[in-house]
Design a protein around this motif. Sequence first.
Motif, mmCIF file in Angstrom:
data_model
loop_
_atom_site.group_PDB
_atom_site.id
_atom_site.type_symbol
_atom_site.label_atom_id
_atom_site.label_comp_id
_atom_site.label_asym_id
_atom_site.label_seq_id
_atom_site.Cartn_x
_atom_site.Cartn_y
_atom_site.Cartn_z
ATOM 1 N N ALA A 1 74.971 29.789 64.665
ATOM 2 C CA ALA A 1 74.574 30.526 65.695
ATOM 3 C C ALA A 1 74.874 31.850 66.274
ATOM 4 C CB ALA A 1 73.851 29.943 66.852
ATOM 5 N N THR A 2 74.875 31.624 67.118
ATOM 6 C CA THR A 2 75.404 33.316 67.739
ATOM 7 C C THR A 2 76.947 32.374 68.245
ATOM 8 O OG1 THR A 2 75.254 32.089 69.785
ATOM 9 C CG2 THR A 2 73.970 33.641 69.114
ATOM 10 N N SER A 3 77.645 33.767 67.989
ATOM 11 C CA SER A 3 78.939 32.931 68.418
ATOM 12 C C SER A 3 79.727 32.614 69.570
ATOM 13 C CB SER A 3 80.174 34.455 67.833
ATOM 14 O OG SER A 3 79.955 35.565 68.648
ATOM 15 N N THR A 4 78.671 32.530 70.405
ATOM 16 C CA THR A 4 79.184 32.586 71.272
ATOM 17 C C THR A 4 78.432 30.894 72.190
ATOM 18 O OG1 THR A 4 77.210 32.910 72.642
ATOM 19 C CG2 THR A 4 78.922 34.786 73.126
ATOM 20 N N ALA A 5 77.707 29.946 70.457
ATOM 21 C CA ALA A 5 77.361 29.249 70.845
ATOM 22 C C ALA A 5 78.794 28.513 71.504
ATOM 23 C CB ALA A 5 76.703 28.667 70.049
ATOM 24 N N PRO A 6 78.699 27.555 72.227
ATOM 25 C CA PRO A 6 79.783 26.572 72.180
ATOM 26 C C PRO A 6 80.010 25.019 71.824
ATOM 27 C CG PRO A 6 78.409 25.928 74.627
ATOM 28 C CD PRO A 6 77.418 27.281 73.328
ATOM 29 N N ASN A 7 78.323 24.419 71.164
ATOM 30 C CA ASN A 7 78.630 23.898 69.762
ATOM 31 C C ASN A 7 78.480 23.707 69.392
ATOM 32 O OD1 ASN A 7 75.958 24.061 70.586
ATOM 33 N ND2 ASN A 7 74.543 22.257 71.605
ATOM 34 N N ALA B 1 81.217 37.867 86.756
ATOM 35 C CA ALA B 1 81.993 37.274 85.965
ATOM 36 C C ALA B 1 82.263 36.553 87.027
ATOM 37 C CB ALA B 1 82.462 38.325 85.254
ATOM 38 N N ALA B 2 81.791 36.324 88.160
ATOM 39 C CA ALA B 2 82.802 36.409 89.203
ATOM 40 C C ALA B 2 81.901 34.685 89.687
ATOM 41 C CB ALA B 2 83.001 37.264 90.694
ATOM 42 N N ARG B 3 80.188 35.506 89.613
ATOM 43 C CA ARG B 3 79.373 34.223 89.793
ATOM 44 C C ARG B 3 79.306 33.278 88.751
ATOM 45 N NH1 ARG B 3 73.313 34.366 89.689
ATOM 46 N NH2 ARG B 3 72.890 36.584 88.045
ATOM 47 N N PHE B 4 79.236 33.182 87.394
ATOM 48 C CA PHE B 4 79.596 32.775 86.507
ATOM 49 C C PHE B 4 80.462 31.707 86.630
ATOM 50 C CE2 PHE B 4 76.869 34.030 82.865
ATOM 51 C CZ PHE B 4 75.117 34.651 84.055
ATOM 52 N N GLY B 5 81.764 32.536 87.324
ATOM 53 C CA GLY B 5 83.040 31.332 86.862
ATOM 54 C C GLY B 5 83.781 32.040 85.660
ATOM 55 N N SER B 6 83.067 32.909 84.337
ATOM 56 C CA SER B 6 83.537 32.817 83.300
ATOM 57 C C SER B 6 82.983 33.917 82.922
ATOM 58 C CB SER B 6 83.358 31.398 82.209
ATOM 59 O OG SER B 6 81.535 31.724 82.263
ATOM 60 N N THR B 7 83.306 34.668 81.187
ATOM 61 C CA THR B 7 82.597 35.492 80.615
ATOM 62 C C THR B 7 82.689 35.522 79.669
ATOM 63 O OG1 THR B 7 83.801 36.664 81.740
ATOM 64 C CG2 THR B 7 82.747 38.128 80.125
ATOM 65 N N TYR C 1 81.907 42.138 71.953
ATOM 66 C CA TYR C 1 81.954 41.027 70.770
ATOM 67 C C TYR C 1 83.579 41.248 70.363
ATOM 68 C CZ TYR C 1 77.729 39.134 71.404
ATOM 69 O OH TYR C 1 76.273 37.981 71.625
ATOM 70 N N ALA C 2 84.008 42.449 70.259
ATOM 71 C CA ALA C 2 85.046 42.624 69.537
ATOM 72 C C ALA C 2 85.705 42.049 70.343
ATOM 73 C CB ALA C 2 85.313 43.988 69.304
ATOM 74 N N LEU C 3 86.385 42.389 71.275
ATOM 75 C CA LEU C 3 87.363 41.461 72.686
ATOM 76 C C LEU C 3 87.342 40.232 72.643
ATOM 77 C CD1 LEU C 3 87.085 44.244 75.758
ATOM 78 C CD2 LEU C 3 88.879 43.765 74.490
ATOM 79 N N LEU C 4 86.015 39.595 72.434
ATOM 80 C CA LEU C 4 86.277 38.814 73.042
ATOM 81 C C LEU C 4 85.719 37.715 71.960
ATOM 82 C CD1 LEU C 4 85.258 37.712 76.594
ATOM 83 C CD2 LEU C 4 87.405 37.599 75.435
ATOM 84 N N GLY C 5 85.298 37.762 70.637
ATOM 85 C CA GLY C 5 84.895 37.188 69.486
ATOM 86 C C GLY C 5 83.732 36.220 70.128
ATOM 87 N N ASP C 6 84.248 34.770 69.186
ATOM 88 C CA ASP C 6 84.064 33.366 69.853
ATOM 89 C C ASP C 6 84.786 32.771 70.946
ATOM 90 O OD1 ASP C 6 86.156 32.750 68.552
ATOM 91 O OD2 ASP C 6 85.026 31.493 66.976
ATOM 92 N N GLN C 7 85.122 33.272 72.091
ATOM 93 C CA GLN C 7 85.901 32.959 72.746
ATOM 94 C C GLN C 7 85.601 32.782 74.352
ATOM 95 O OE1 GLN C 7 88.445 30.821 72.198
ATOM 96 N NE2 GLN C 7 87.849 31.426 69.916
ATOM 97 N N ALA C 8 85.259 31.961 75.061
ATOM 98 C CA ALA C 8 85.097 32.796 76.327
ATOM 99 C C ALA C 8 86.352 32.981 77.592
ATOM 100 C CB ALA C 8 84.054 30.927 76.773
#
Lengths: 355, 334, 350
Positions: A184-190, C227-233, C132-139
């Motif tokens: 799905a999206t690259s950000t989808a956690p599951n 980002a501060a409200r979410f506590g994450s990005t 997207y290039a910076l973070l990719g699939d990472q949070a």
Amino acid sequence: MFTNGVRLFLLVTTVAVLAACGGAPAAAPTSAPAAPTAAAEAPTAEAPAAAGANYVLVPKNLGNPYFDTANNGAQEAAKELGVTVTYQGPATADATQQIQLLNSLIAQKVNGLAISADDADALVPVGKEAIDSGIPVVTWDSAIAPGGRQVHINQAVSADIAAVQIQMASDLAGGEGQIAILSATSTAPNQNEWIDLMKTELAKPEYAKLELVDTVYGDDDDTKSYSEAQGLFKKYPDLKVIIAPTTVGIAASARAVQDGNLIGKVFVTGLGTPNQMREYVKSGAAPQFALWNPGDLGYLAIYTLDAIHTGKIKGNPGDTFTAGKLGDYTIDPDGVVLLGKPTIFNKDNIDSFDF
Amino acid sequence: MLTEKKLAPARSMSLAQLASRFRELGIAAFILVLAALVSLRAPAFLSVDNFRDILLNISILVIVALGQMMVIITRGIDLSVSSMIGLTAMMVSSMLVLFPWLPMPAAILLGLALGATLGAFNGLIIAVGNVPPIIATLGTMSIYRGMVFFYSQGSWVNASDMPEGFRRLAKASPFGVPNLILFAVAVLLLVAFFLRLTRAGRDIYAVGSNPDAARFAGIRAQRVIFTVYVLSGLLAGLAGVLWASRFEAAQTNTAFGFELQTVAAPVVGGVNIFGGSGGVIGVVLGAFLLGVIENSLTLVKISPFWQLAAQGLLILLAVVFDAAVLRRMQKRGS
Amino acid sequence: MAKRFLRWEWLLVALIVVMSVVNTRLSPFFLEPTNLLRASSDFMEIGIMMLPMVFIIITGNIDLSVASTLGLSASLLGYLHNAGWNIWLAAAMALLAGALCGLLNGALIARLGLPSLVVTLGTFSFYRGLAYALLGDQAARGYPEAFTLIGQGRLPGTRVPYALLLFIVLAVIFTLVLRGTRFGRYLYAIGNNEAASRYSGVPVRRIKLMIYTLSGLMSALAGMVLAARFGSTRPDIGSGLELTVITITVLGGVSIAGGVGTMVGASLSLLLIGITRFGMGLMNLQGQVQGIAIGALLILSILLPQVGGWLAKRHVWGRATLLPVGAALLVAVAFGWFFFWSRGLMLAAQ
């Protein structure tokens, strides 16, 4: 003349629309029950009548049959428990919108929230806020990280979900060859968790001859998934299986196989809903795929929420409760309740499912 | 042609024409260079199958972008096309589920009629209500999308519910070429004919290059503007039918976000956002460039995380390159 | 002129009053200060991006890339945080990056003379793509509490969020700049007639560069708050917000054609949309239905003020108008009938 006439018309419609808008807030709850679908069964209409609690089932977004099926299960649980379950979600699967919605639900002091999270981390603060205001928070399908929820209802152990998909892919590939993942999206956690676990699974000796050549992202968008699948066929002419662990991606990939006259050469498997996949199971583009029953997921989420709200359990690890037709469940040490194992669908059993 | 000459000084007109000709050549060259580079790294790019896939993928875009182009020529913009596609796709496929015996021409006509009605509503608000196009269509984008959801109450029409004939509408290739591509070519020819050879078509350019002058020349600007939104809706309606047929599904979020591509294709293809100039060839080249970029980014195995950035950058480059050229020409001209 | 816009703001005030009364009648939870203050935090990022958007739209331009700039700077913050940077240093870099994004927009628009719609449509994809290039699939997660307080914290002893205070301070500054400085007057001049203002000595290019840079900076600041409200990005953070920002600005009486609009109007519009959305949320209206209401509000806000003018024209009521009105009504009724008829059949079939 043309102008003035049409202006007059605009004026008339404007007034009509305004009148409709004025009437809308009052009319919405009363008109909703007229619509037969579960999605439209607005709670506000029943709330005054039901003496029981009012829970809200929050999907990632409205307008997705997978979540609507979960709602059917939730409504069944509501009837058995004598409570009201509202089905309310954001228009698109977006954390900002979902948080806005949760804020308005907290303001209404509902009796419990069952959430499929659009973002595991971003929803932690709002989940915490709900718990602090005395509203129990249970997540299902997609979890909020610990701290933002009390219990998570897991559809199946992530490792099982990964294992069954690799198993199906291996069957279809005849034990060896190239496979690819369309997510799905690259950000989808599951999805990301499953993909990591699939890679672990592939490291096992029995899958040594399977080669994972690529992971691409269709963003849960039909068009994008379709063209990503096409791209895979071209990049890897020897590709044997596409695994799509998402209901949008699997249908789009199967269609791309069918349209490209690749049935029998490339197979699609992964996670999908029977109604979407029926066509492709029969054509042979996607002979088998897996999923849990989303209705049971919604059903169990409401039973868990009710057990916490009525004080039967605290939501702590080790607590045990009974969830109607599904039987007894225990919260495991990670604060997770496990629904069961995924079901595999193929041409022999698909016609007995309707969701 | 007489009216056009009256409207603007001959030099600036020919300059604009020259610029758009140059833009078309420039994009064609850009596509060729890109194609050469990509085929070095991925020979599969040059196959007939891949070429057919690119054409299939841009056919619907071309149809909608042609409508968008006519709107942009009149200095407008139609952001509601994506929602009109979604709504017609949902309504037409629902009708085909209910009445599977409906012949395909009827389905297409229904799509055209629904699209034109929605477009007419945009046209009324803009031409008669004097609401700026970007605002009006931003509003109807939400309204029409909300109507899709209201119509289906969130459920989708799936492949197995659709009659076989409908699913084959876009895909079958009785003439050796998939129908979808033939539809796009037919629309392309019709629009080209309309813009060049009919009075109403030429009026669109006249209104776009100078609305006041057009009024003096006896052109009813209001009517022309109304017409382009109806046409944009009409083509979006056709696209909705084809979309449902090609993707074998009508969902509540069908074509969500598609409006940006339909604006990008004409703009990259040299249609001036300030109105008055641009042609069908540019739109096709623009759409083709977008199609080639998407196709090749996948084929040369660029990380999916960089694809969006690369797409945005290439669009920016095309626009900047064009502006630089136009500037140099203007300097030389004066 | 001034009188007309005064009237617009009063109209907004009237709508706010009406909305509040309706919401209070329909939901007992609406008027609770705790609820209203909590709900306010959902709109602060939008508000912060709206402030420079007012400047930009007054000059007759637009910025579609604000939410993408927000995404890019929040992702940069997350990326640097993951790389072990000090959070405040990372935030400073993210703000700088946002300003640079705005500067690039401004340079392309002011130096090359490209249309702002086209440029910011391109950077809309480009900046989001870089995120997207910076973070990719990472949070990125685990921001220190001192940082998340910006988005989640409240003034000690009260329920007033810091973000609300931040917005109010910024709004006052922006209002003063727009109303009381030469810079503000230049913005209106450019919006009314760019060529004329250039000839009369207004540094048009420099001002455009400044407002786009400012817009980038404010979007980055909104990114920090979110980002501060979410506590994450995650890289998709805040996508789609640009349309809400533009809707609110325009509903606030800032004309898309340029030269017209006030900061007070825009702020009132933010309040109006805020309480409307919150009220609809309390009534459990589905998100898509809320979209219909906001879309209609946007169009009607421009249509309605014209109605008086139309009615004043006597020949509106002439016989020659019957045909087009009849035709339009017929089409509208036919469409409406078909829509509801087929919907009914479809829902019954399920």
